[in-house]
Design a protein around this motif. Structure first.
Motif, PDB file in Angstrom:
ATOM      1  N   PHE A   1      37.626  26.913  28.249  1.00 11.50           N
ATOM      2  CA  PHE A   1      37.117  25.568  28.097  1.00 11.50           C
ATOM      3  C   PHE A   1      38.050  24.654  28.871  1.00 11.50           C
ATOM      4  CE2 PHE A   1      37.579  21.539  25.968  1.00 11.50           C
ATOM      5  CZ  PHE A   1      36.307  21.188  25.545  1.00 11.50           C
ATOM      6  N   VAL A   2      37.488  23.752  29.658  1.00  9.45           N
ATOM      7  CA  VAL A   2      38.369  22.785  30.324  1.00  9.45           C
ATOM      8  C   VAL A   2      37.691  21.426  30.363  1.00  9.45           C
ATOM      9  CG1 VAL A   2      37.615  23.326  32.678  1.00  9.45           C
ATOM     10  CG2 VAL A   2      39.882  22.370  32.321  1.00  9.45           C
ATOM     11  N   ASN A   3      38.472  20.408  30.071  1.00 10.44           N
ATOM     12  CA  ASN A   3      37.973  19.039  30.060  1.00 10.44           C
ATOM     13  C   ASN A   3      39.025  18.208  30.774  1.00 10.44           C
ATOM     14  OD1 ASN A   3      36.497  16.759  29.398  1.00 10.44           O
ATOM     15  ND2 ASN A   3      37.412  16.540  27.379  1.00 10.44           N
ATOM     16  N   TYR A   4      39.300  18.606  32.014  1.00  5.59           N
ATOM     17  CA  TYR A   4      40.441  18.006  32.700  1.00  5.59           C
ATOM     18  C   TYR A   4      40.243  18.027  34.213  1.00  5.59           C
ATOM     19  CZ  TYR A   4      45.328  17.165  33.953  1.00  5.59           C
ATOM     20  OH  TYR A   4      46.469  16.639  34.473  1.00  5.59           O
ATOM     21  N   LYS A   5      40.372  16.862  34.799  1.00  4.37           N
ATOM     22  CA  LYS A   5      40.434  16.642  36.255  1.00  4.37           C
ATOM     23  C   LYS A   5      39.547  17.460  37.194  1.00  4.37           C
ATOM     24  CE  LYS A   5      44.912  14.375  36.432  1.00  4.37           C
ATOM     25  NZ  LYS A   5      46.323  14.590  36.679  1.00  4.37           N
ATOM     26  N   LYS A   6      39.880  18.724  37.422  1.00  4.24           N
ATOM     27  CA  LYS A   6      39.200  19.485  38.481  1.00  4.24           C
ATOM     28  C   LYS A   6      37.677  19.400  38.383  1.00  4.24           C
ATOM     29  CE  LYS A   6      42.093  23.164  40.246  1.00  4.24           C
ATOM     30  NZ  LYS A   6      42.299  24.612  40.275  1.00  4.24           N
ATOM     31  N   THR A   7      37.019  19.425  39.510  1.00  5.42           N
ATOM     32  CA  THR A   7      35.556  19.379  39.494  1.00  5.42           C
ATOM     33  C   THR A   7      35.000  20.732  39.036  1.00  5.42           C
ATOM     34  OG1 THR A   7      35.357  20.175  41.736  1.00  5.42           O
ATOM     35  CG2 THR A   7      35.554  17.798  41.463  1.00  5.42           C
ATOM     36  N   HIS A   8      33.781  20.693  38.516  1.00  2.00           N
ATOM     37  CA  HIS A   8      33.137  21.928  38.071  1.00  2.00           C
ATOM     38  C   HIS A   8      32.999  22.909  39.223  1.00  2.00           C
ATOM     39  CE1 HIS A   8      32.639  20.059  34.371  1.00  2.00           C
ATOM     40  NE2 HIS A   8      31.436  19.548  34.499  1.00  2.00           N
ATOM     41  N   SER A   9      32.743  22.352  40.398  1.00  2.00           N
ATOM     42  CA  SER A   9      32.577  23.198  41.572  1.00  2.00           C
ATOM     43  C   SER A   9      33.829  24.039  41.805  1.00  2.00           C
ATOM     44  CB  SER A   9      32.280  22.313  42.776  1.00  2.00           C
ATOM     45  OG  SER A   9      32.429  23.027  43.968  1.00  2.00           O
ATOM     46  N   GLU A  10      34.994  23.434  41.567  1.00  2.00           N
ATOM     47  CA  GLU A  10      36.243  24.179  41.751  1.00  2.00           C
ATOM     48  C   GLU A  10      36.550  25.101  40.577  1.00  2.00           C
ATOM     49  OE1 GLU A  10      39.319  21.272  43.887  1.00  2.00           O
ATOM     50  OE2 GLU A  10      38.100  20.281  42.365  1.00  2.00           O
ATOM     51  N   SER A  11      36.240  24.646  39.360  1.00  2.00           N
ATOM     52  CA  SER A  11      36.726  25.384  38.187  1.00  2.00           C
ATOM     53  C   SER A  11      35.792  26.487  37.683  1.00  2.00           C
ATOM     54  CB  SER A  11      37.050  24.411  37.052  1.00  2.00           C
ATOM     55  OG  SER A  11      35.946  23.586  36.779  1.00  2.00           O
TER      56      SER A  11
ATOM     57  N   THR B   1      36.375  27.096  46.122  1.00  2.00           N
ATOM     58  CA  THR B   1      35.982  26.279  47.274  1.00  2.00           C
ATOM     59  C   THR B   1      35.093  25.113  46.817  1.00  2.00           C
ATOM     60  OG1 THR B   1      36.064  28.197  48.711  1.00  2.00           O
ATOM     61  CG2 THR B   1      34.738  26.340  49.487  1.00  2.00           C
ATOM     62  N   ASN B   2      35.352  23.945  47.359  1.00  2.00           N
ATOM     63  CA  ASN B   2      34.573  22.764  46.975  1.00  2.00           C
ATOM     64  C   ASN B   2      33.686  22.311  48.136  1.00  2.00           C
ATOM     65  OD1 ASN B   2      33.658  20.757  45.313  1.00  2.00           O
ATOM     66  ND2 ASN B   2      35.678  19.882  44.910  1.00  2.00           N
TER      67      ASN B   2
ATOM     68  N   ILE C   1      27.460  29.928  30.303  1.00  2.00           N
ATOM     69  CA  ILE C   1      28.012  28.983  31.279  1.00  2.00           C
ATOM     70  C   ILE C   1      27.567  27.576  30.898  1.00  2.00           C
ATOM     71  CG2 ILE C   1      27.940  28.262  33.699  1.00  2.00           C
ATOM     72  CD1 ILE C   1      27.161  31.132  34.434  1.00  2.00           C
ATOM     73  N   ASP C   2      28.497  26.643  30.872  1.00  2.00           N
ATOM     74  CA  ASP C   2      28.122  25.251  30.618  1.00  2.00           C
ATOM     75  C   ASP C   2      28.934  24.320  31.501  1.00  2.00           C
ATOM     76  OD1 ASP C   2      27.309  22.773  29.328  1.00  2.00           O
ATOM     77  OD2 ASP C   2      29.290  22.816  28.396  1.00  2.00           O
ATOM     78  N   SER C   3      28.230  23.494  32.280  1.00  2.00           N
ATOM     79  CA  SER C   3      28.933  22.462  33.054  1.00  2.00           C
ATOM     80  C   SER C   3      28.068  21.198  33.092  1.00  2.00           C
ATOM     81  CB  SER C   3      29.243  22.970  34.470  1.00  2.00           C
ATOM     82  OG  SER C   3      28.061  23.341  35.144  1.00  2.00           O
ATOM     83  N   ALA C   4      27.352  20.952  31.996  1.00  2.00           N
ATOM     84  CA  ALA C   4      26.405  19.834  31.958  1.00  2.00           C
ATOM     85  C   ALA C   4      27.061  18.486  31.685  1.00  2.00           C
ATOM     86  CB  ALA C   4      25.338  20.109  30.895  1.00  2.00           C
ATOM     87  N   THR C   5      28.279  18.505  31.204  1.00  6.51           N
ATOM     88  CA  THR C   5      28.997  17.261  30.882  1.00  6.51           C
ATOM     89  C   THR C   5      30.361  17.342  31.574  1.00  6.51           C
ATOM     90  OG1 THR C   5      30.157  18.104  28.914  1.00  6.51           O
ATOM     91  CG2 THR C   5      27.869  17.391  28.600  1.00  6.51           C
ATOM     92  N   PRO C   6      31.276  16.399  31.319  1.00 10.72           N
ATOM     93  CA  PRO C   6      32.603  16.548  31.948  1.00 10.72           C
ATOM     94  C   PRO C   6      33.341  17.827  31.557  1.00 10.72           C
ATOM     95  CG  PRO C   6      32.267  14.288  31.231  1.00 10.72           C
ATOM     96  CD  PRO C   6      31.097  15.067  30.700  1.00 10.72           C
ATOM     97  N   VAL C   7      32.859  18.518  30.534  1.00  9.63           N
ATOM     98  CA  VAL C   7      33.455  19.786  30.128  1.00  9.63           C
ATOM     99  C   VAL C   7      32.872  20.919  30.957  1.00  9.63           C
ATOM    100  CG1 VAL C   7      33.514  21.487  28.253  1.00  9.63           C
ATOM    101  CG2 VAL C   7      33.710  19.044  27.744  1.00  9.63           C
ATOM    102  N   ALA C   8      33.732  21.885  31.312  1.00  8.98           N
ATOM    103  CA  ALA C   8      33.204  23.144  31.842  1.00  8.98           C
ATOM    104  C   ALA C   8      33.635  24.240  30.894  1.00  8.98           C
ATOM    105  CB  ALA C   8      33.735  23.417  33.238  1.00  8.98           C
ATOM    106  N   GLY C   9      32.715  25.124  30.552  1.00 16.37           N
ATOM    107  CA  GLY C   9      33.060  26.201  29.635  1.00 16.37           C
ATOM    108  C   GLY C   9      32.363  27.492  30.001  1.00 16.37           C
ATOM    109  N   VAL C  10      33.052  28.590  29.728  1.00 16.54           N
ATOM    110  CA  VAL C  10      32.478  29.922  29.953  1.00 16.54           C
ATOM    111  C   VAL C  10      32.849  30.777  28.741  1.00 16.54           C
ATOM    112  CG1 VAL C  10      32.534  31.986  31.407  1.00 16.54           C
ATOM    113  CG2 VAL C  10      32.682  29.723  32.469  1.00 16.54           C
ATOM    114  N   ALA C  11      31.894  31.527  28.229  1.00 18.34           N
ATOM    115  CA  ALA C  11      32.180  32.380  27.073  1.00 18.34           C
ATOM    116  C   ALA C  11      31.520  33.730  27.254  1.00 18.34           C
ATOM    117  CB  ALA C  11      31.678  31.731  25.787  1.00 18.34           C
TER     118      ALA C  11
END
Ligand SMILES: [Zn+2]
Lengths: 337, 238
Positions: B28-38, A328-329, B6-16
């Motif tokens: 790891f994702v560095n693509y389109k979707k917002t951090h809030s969504e991903s 959810t956004n 958890i990291d979402s401080a830059t355009p990258v979002a990552g979880v390990a």
């Protein structure tokens, strides 16, 4: 016996960090509001980045206090509700991100709530047996909307402000008149010592046969008028404040009454920060009485932003099984009502 | 010991997810979707992928900045929600520390660079010869020119003559960097140019072992910068 439903509400859409726990959409068990008004006062208005910074600092303590005041453990709740639209996007994202992981950790469903629906449902926390169809006027710093509700949970936008929201006009005019921030209480106070009608301001759109509002022109007219009269006239800043408030309130009241009549609604609700305005409450009460319309408005504490209204509205989502997924956004604009 | 990072401080979002020092899953994702969504779906996938739940965790590590104000608040709010609900300790990790940790055992000075917009970078200079990079400067928000000056100064002090640049702050100013630093400069491999949640987990583990823990009430973002409005009010004039 039916099981009680306990919902945690979280609200961070603007400048209040709030958490509340509500039982069955009616009983407020706790209602914590951490207001940032004093911080933003220094800047003469709400600074979105500062609002977001305060939310992230305070969110855990506010939520924890919500449970403490209710005398509940985290696991006692049935769902976590959070405002995800409309509002300041950075501010919304703090509450939403927190709510998601909090709900996920407790293995409870997440409910996304529209802030305006929350304002309307603040009425259901204090009044029982509100009849549908209903008309709601939501007036705040961000919104001036007339909403037709055929039944609970059904919202149809029938009119709104084309420019400034009512509360925004209050803020801008108050700042211009040097009365301070926030503008609503400042103008109300000044108006008490002034006289409406000494000078005349326009009732914008009152002659129109629809439910649209416009306050930008009224705001400009008030500013121009003050520039004109302040040099050597016996009309004071308080008189301008009184006339401005009277002009704005008259339009809100007449359009609301008009909407109830056109849609043959059985009740009228007002909600939002500006619904705390005394003049609006009194005039609306008088007109509703004249027309025989049952009128509802929340107590002052529940007019301004709070999380009890979010948890209250979420109850109706809960019983219909409307839950929100983890992706959810948050949406700043009124994408849909 | 099981650490979720958890990291979402830059355009990258990552979880390990790291179990007793072993990385067992990273997304790891560095693509389109917002951090809030991903972000939350990623956390869910990483935990489920390892047959784990929040209750199995020893602690949650999260980048607290520098970085995008909104991005790092999304990550930190997520960490706080978990931390509060599960009473797990939180481990705040500097984004530049995490980025620098992509490289170790080098004689060169490590220069993580994050694009801070407004013609500035977030950066700090690290000694890369240890098993964990050692910060030789504070974390800074500064112009590319100021960064180069600082890097050369630190190199002179430390008797070093080479630099490894990494991070998304390299790209907008690469011509300038090559001109200013010439042959003394190399760039990290592409897969090491962005912050990795795995590095955040490793750094988190070290913090946990040292007992440098915080809870959901205490942990705060590390912005470096004031908000615009505060600068305008003159609060940023030092
Ligand atoms: Zn509101």
């Amino acid at each position: 016996m039916k099981k009680d439903i306990l919902i945690l509400g979280i609200e961070t859409s603007c400048d209040e960090t709030a958490a509340a726990i509500v039982r069955n959409g009616e009983d407020i068990l706790s209602n914590i509001i951490n207001s940032q008004v004093k911080i933003h006062q220094e800047f003469g208005g709400i600074v979105p980045e500062i609002a977001s910074r305060k939310h992230i600092e305070n969110i855990a303590a506010v939520v924890d206090l919500g449970f403490k005041e209710a005398g509940l453990d985290y696991r006692d709740i049935d769902a976590v509700a959070v405002t995800n639209t409309p509002g300041l996007v950075g501010a919304l994202l703090v509450g939403l991100s927190f709510a998601k992981s909090f709900a996920y950790t407790l293995d409870k469903p997440l409910i996304a709530v529209n802030h305006l629906h929350g304002h309307i449902y603040a009425n259901f926390l204090e009044h029982r047996n509100i009849e549908f169809p209903a008309v709601s006027l939501v007036v705040s710093g961000g919104h001036t909307s007339l909403i037709y509700m055929k039944d609970t949970g059904q919202f149809e936008l029938i009119g709104q402000s084309r420019d400034d929201a009512a509360g925004e006009a209050f803020d801008k005019v108050a700042r211009f008149l040097g009365l301070g921030y926030p503008g609503g209480p400042a103008i109300q106070e000044a108006a008490r010592n002034g006289k409406a009608g000494l000078v005349k301001l326009p009732r914008v759109f009152l002659d129109r046969n629809d439910f649209e509002f416009s306050f930008s022109g009224l705001k400009t007219a008030a500013m121009n008028l003050w520039n004109k009269v302040k040099k050597g006239s016996n009309c004071t800043v308080n008189d301008i404040a009184a006339e401005f408030q009277a002009a704005l309130v008259e339009v809100l009241v007449e359009k609301s009454i008009g909407a109830v009549q056109k849609y043959q609604a059985k009740s009228l609700m007002i909600a939002g920060g500006v619904a705390a305005n005394e003049k609006l409450r009194t005039m609306m009460k008088n007109r509703a009485q004249d027309e025989g319309i049952p009128l509802y408005y929340p107590s002052l504490l529940l007019c301004t932003d709070n999380a009890a209204m979010i948890a209250g509205n979420a109850y109706y989502h809960y019983i219909h099984g409307h839950f929100a997924p983890l992706d959810t956004n948050a949406y700043p604009g009124l994408s849909s009502l | 010991m099981l650490i979720l990072a958890i990291d979402s401080a830059t355009p990258v979002a990552g979880v390990a997810l790291m179990e007793k020092g072993n990385l067992i899953k990273e997304e790891f994702v560095n693509y389109k979707k917002t951090h809030s969504e991903s972000l939350m779906p990623m956390i869910d996938r990483v935990l489920r992928g390892c047959d784990c739940g929040i209750s199995d965790l020893s602690a949650v590590a999260v980048t607290i900045g520098p970085g995008s104000f909104t991005g790092l608040r999304i990550g930190l709010a997520a960490a706080k929600g978990i931390g509060l609900a599960s009473a797990r300790p939180l481990l705040g990790i500097n984004t530049l520390d995490a980025l620098a940790y992509n490289i170790i055992g080098s004689d060169a000075l490590l220069c993580p660079l994050l694009d801070a917009r407004k013609q500035e970078l977030y950066t700090a200079i690290y000694d890369g010869s240890y098993s964990c990079p050692l910060a030789l400067t504070e974390s800074l928000a500064c112009s590319p020119k100021k960064f180069v000056d600082t890097a050369l100064e630190v190199a002179a002090e430390q008797g070093k003559d080479s630099f490894i640049l990494l991070g998304n702050g390299y790209y907008p100013y690469k011509d300038f960097f090559h001109e200013a630093l010439g042959d003394s400069m190399t760039i990290a491999a592409e897969h090491l140019m962005l912050p990795r949640a795995a590095a955040v987990a490793s750094l988190g583990m070290r913090k946990l072992e040292k007992g440098e823990i915080q809870d959901a009430f205490q942990i705060r973002p590390f912005y470096i910068r004031l908000s615009e409005a505060e600068y305008r009010l003159g609060k940023g004039v030092f």
